[in-house]
Motif scaffolding. Sequence first.
Motif, PDB file in Angstrom:
ATOM      1  N   ASN A 196      22.171 -12.893  38.684  1.00  0.00           N
ATOM      2  CA  ASN A 196      20.830 -12.760  38.109  1.00  0.00           C
ATOM      3  C   ASN A 196      19.889 -11.975  39.015  1.00  0.00           C
ATOM      4  N   LEU A 197      20.495 -11.278  40.003  1.00  0.00           N
ATOM      5  CA  LEU A 197      19.753 -10.386  40.908  1.00  0.00           C
ATOM      6  C   LEU A 197      18.686 -11.134  41.696  1.00  0.00           C
ATOM      7  N   GLN A 198      19.031 -12.321  42.140  1.00  0.00           N
ATOM      8  CA  GLN A 198      18.084 -13.166  42.865  1.00  0.00           C
ATOM      9  C   GLN A 198      18.513 -13.307  44.322  1.00  0.00           C
ATOM     10  N   CYS A 199      17.576 -13.104  45.244  1.00  0.00           N
ATOM     11  CA  CYS A 199      17.853 -13.285  46.663  1.00  0.00           C
ATOM     12  C   CYS A 199      18.139 -14.760  46.925  1.00  0.00           C
ATOM     13  N   LEU A 200      19.185 -15.033  47.708  1.00  0.00           N
ATOM     14  CA  LEU A 200      19.583 -16.413  47.950  1.00  0.00           C
ATOM     15  C   LEU A 200      18.627 -17.136  48.892  1.00  0.00           C
ATOM     16  N   TYR A 201      17.840 -16.383  49.671  1.00  0.00           N
ATOM     17  CA  TYR A 201      16.933 -17.030  50.613  1.00  0.00           C
ATOM     18  C   TYR A 201      15.506 -17.145  50.066  1.00  0.00           C
ATOM     19  N   CYS A 202      14.882 -16.022  49.748  1.00  0.00           N
ATOM     20  CA  CYS A 202      13.497 -16.088  49.248  1.00  0.00           C
ATOM     21  C   CYS A 202      13.429 -16.289  47.745  1.00  0.00           C
ATOM     22  N   GLU A 203      14.569 -16.102  47.067  1.00  0.00           N
ATOM     23  CA  GLU A 203      14.720 -16.354  45.635  1.00  0.00           C
ATOM     24  C   GLU A 203      13.869 -15.427  44.764  1.00  0.00           C
ATOM     25  N   LYS A 204      13.500 -14.268  45.309  1.00  0.00           N
ATOM     26  CA  LYS A 204      12.838 -13.247  44.497  1.00  0.00           C
ATOM     27  C   LYS A 204      13.886 -12.498  43.679  1.00  0.00           C
ATOM     28  N   THR A 205      13.479 -11.995  42.540  1.00  0.00           N
ATOM     29  CA  THR A 205      14.391 -11.272  41.649  1.00  0.00           C
ATOM     30  C   THR A 205      14.162  -9.768  41.787  1.00  0.00           C
ATOM     31  N   PHE A 206      15.257  -8.988  41.767  1.00  0.00           N
ATOM     32  CA  PHE A 206      15.178  -7.548  41.966  1.00  0.00           C
ATOM     33  C   PHE A 206      15.758  -6.810  40.758  1.00  0.00           C
ATOM     34  N   ARG A 207      15.487  -5.503  40.707  1.00  0.00           N
ATOM     35  CA  ARG A 207      15.810  -4.734  39.494  1.00  0.00           C
ATOM     36  C   ARG A 207      17.288  -4.378  39.385  1.00  0.00           C
ATOM     37  N   ASP A 208      17.997  -4.297  40.516  1.00  0.00           N
ATOM     38  CA  ASP A 208      19.419  -3.969  40.465  1.00  0.00           C
ATOM     39  C   ASP A 208      20.109  -4.510  41.715  1.00  0.00           C
ATOM     40  N   LYS A 209      21.442  -4.464  41.717  1.00  0.00           N
ATOM     41  CA  LYS A 209      22.211  -5.044  42.811  1.00  0.00           C
ATOM     42  C   LYS A 209      22.014  -4.291  44.120  1.00  0.00           C
ATOM     43  N   THR A 210      21.853  -2.973  44.046  1.00  0.00           N
ATOM     44  CA  THR A 210      21.668  -2.191  45.263  1.00  0.00           C
ATOM     45  C   THR A 210      20.380  -2.578  45.971  1.00  0.00           C
ATOM     46  N   THR A 211      19.317  -2.728  45.213  1.00  0.00           N
ATOM     47  CA  THR A 211      18.029  -3.125  45.795  1.00  0.00           C
ATOM     48  C   THR A 211      18.121  -4.531  46.388  1.00  0.00           C
ATOM     49  N   LEU A 212      18.792  -5.418  45.666  1.00  0.00           N
ATOM     50  CA  LEU A 212      18.958  -6.789  46.164  1.00  0.00           C
ATOM     51  C   LEU A 212      19.749  -6.784  47.469  1.00  0.00           C
ATOM     52  N   LYS A 213      20.830  -6.011  47.522  1.00  0.00           N
ATOM     53  CA  LYS A 213      21.672  -5.960  48.717  1.00  0.00           C
ATOM     54  C   LYS A 213      20.894  -5.435  49.918  1.00  0.00           C
ATOM     55  N   ASP A 214      20.119  -4.354  49.700  1.00  0.00           N
ATOM     56  CA  ASP A 214      19.325  -3.788  50.784  1.00  0.00           C
ATOM     57  C   ASP A 214      18.274  -4.781  51.271  1.00  0.00           C
ATOM     58  N   HIS A 215      17.677  -5.480  50.326  1.00  0.00           N
ATOM     59  CA  HIS A 215      16.649  -6.471  50.685  1.00  0.00           C
ATOM     60  C   HIS A 215      17.240  -7.575  51.559  1.00  0.00           C
ATOM     61  N   MET A 216      18.360  -8.135  51.149  1.00  0.00           N
ATOM     62  CA  MET A 216      18.955  -9.240  51.900  1.00  0.00           C
ATOM     63  C   MET A 216      19.412  -8.783  53.284  1.00  0.00           C
ATOM     64  N   ARG A 217      19.858  -7.526  53.389  1.00  0.00           N
ATOM     65  CA  ARG A 217      20.312  -7.021  54.687  1.00  0.00           C
ATOM     66  C   ARG A 217      19.140  -6.728  55.609  1.00  0.00           C
ATOM     67  N   LYS A 218      18.116  -6.006  55.112  1.00  0.00           N
ATOM     68  CA  LYS A 218      16.993  -5.601  55.960  1.00  0.00           C
ATOM     69  C   LYS A 218      16.099  -6.779  56.349  1.00  0.00           C
TER      70      LYS A 218
END
Length: 430
Positions: A196-218
């Motif tokens: 569901n494109l949701q960050c596992l830590y802050c639980e914000k939702t993102f528009r696509d998997k690439t953006t989510l992946k970059d967010h969780m890494r950075k």
Amino acid sequence: CVCVLDSILEPLCFPEQPADAPSAPGTEPALLCPFCPESVPLQHKDVLLKHLLLEHKLVIADVKLIADLPKYMLYWKGRFLELPLTDFCSVIKTNSTGPVEKQEVYFLLCDVLPEDRDLREKLQQKRLEEVLEQQQQERDDGSFHRLCMFCSEEFTGNRSSLLNHMAREHSFGIGLPDNIVYCDQFLDTLQSKLDNLQCLYCEKTFRDKTTLKDHMRKKAHRRINANNSTYDRFYVINYLELGKTWEEVQSEDDRELLDDEDDDWSDWQAHPVSAVCLFCDHQSETMDQIYTHMKGAHSFDLHHLRTELNLRFYQQVKLVNFIRRQIHQSRCYGCQQTFPSRDEVIRHIVSEGHVMKLPDASTWNQPQYYFPTYENDALLCTLSDSDDDESGERHRGEDVPVIAEDISDLRALKQSSVLKQLLKNRGSSS
């Protein structure tokens, strides 16, 4: 109170569901009002608690610390039919200095009442036993099959291979494998959030998997949200200590995760763990050394006992803790004879040939011996996880990190545990 509890609680036990079968929506036991036909699903417990307050003037203290609320309610429903409410509850009168017509009487049910505390402890102990049995089944399960959530690499055989892979290769740690229970449901929950494109830590939702992946890494959000109570049921620690969460006890969840592709595990070797012999003060830093010492110096062969008695992991834990406690109390674990000192009981055990003599399993295979006699007993970390290691199906040379759990923060847990008095009573009666 104890006699009443033992005679009444047992017939109220619901038929047990298979431990590995999660409850389907709508099949959870309902919460029954102790006074009227009102009932609600377990997930709506706040509705029933409000009903008890408004309709029956009853307040139940520390509801979140009750291990099995449906059974707790059912028990008191039966007791309230037998005796008046005032026989069990403290009476609280509001506006006690005002006019009588404006005063209201409320009833408080809490563990100050010995019967209530006995009930809570018995429910907690049963829940703990069920969870540890479930965890043992997962440890023994060789049919695990799942893809990594981050790289889609396939893992089969045992859950620890996937959990260690995610921690080592993706810096994503949900805790040590031995602290996890209901692992498949846990991973399903995490996978659903990622889908569901949701960050596992802050639980914000993102528009696509690439953006989510970059967010969780950075943002170094490669961990779960400790404030999300959804995860509480997946950590064994929550069943050991009422009211504490895994996040409060497990210090590793507070570590800052390094934003580095090559994660360094070498620091785990900086402070080697020394295991202490069961019979003397000798210490060894490896599993083979401590077992060789005990076998050579004391003729005690734990490997032989494990094979002969077909001991599973937690049975080995209980056996070691039992022997530790008996020797600490200057009592021979083989014949139960007591001596004035620890040195004398050791001499007796050796001279009488009681080193490999164990009492009936019912003596040591008790829930109270799940808990270490010595809280820093590193020997427990060396116990064999499975019978498969001798069959060749598992190879010690595999590149799987073996991480010793840091239990330095568990002193407060041991001292404040709600099970402490129960286990003390059981130990003194044995």
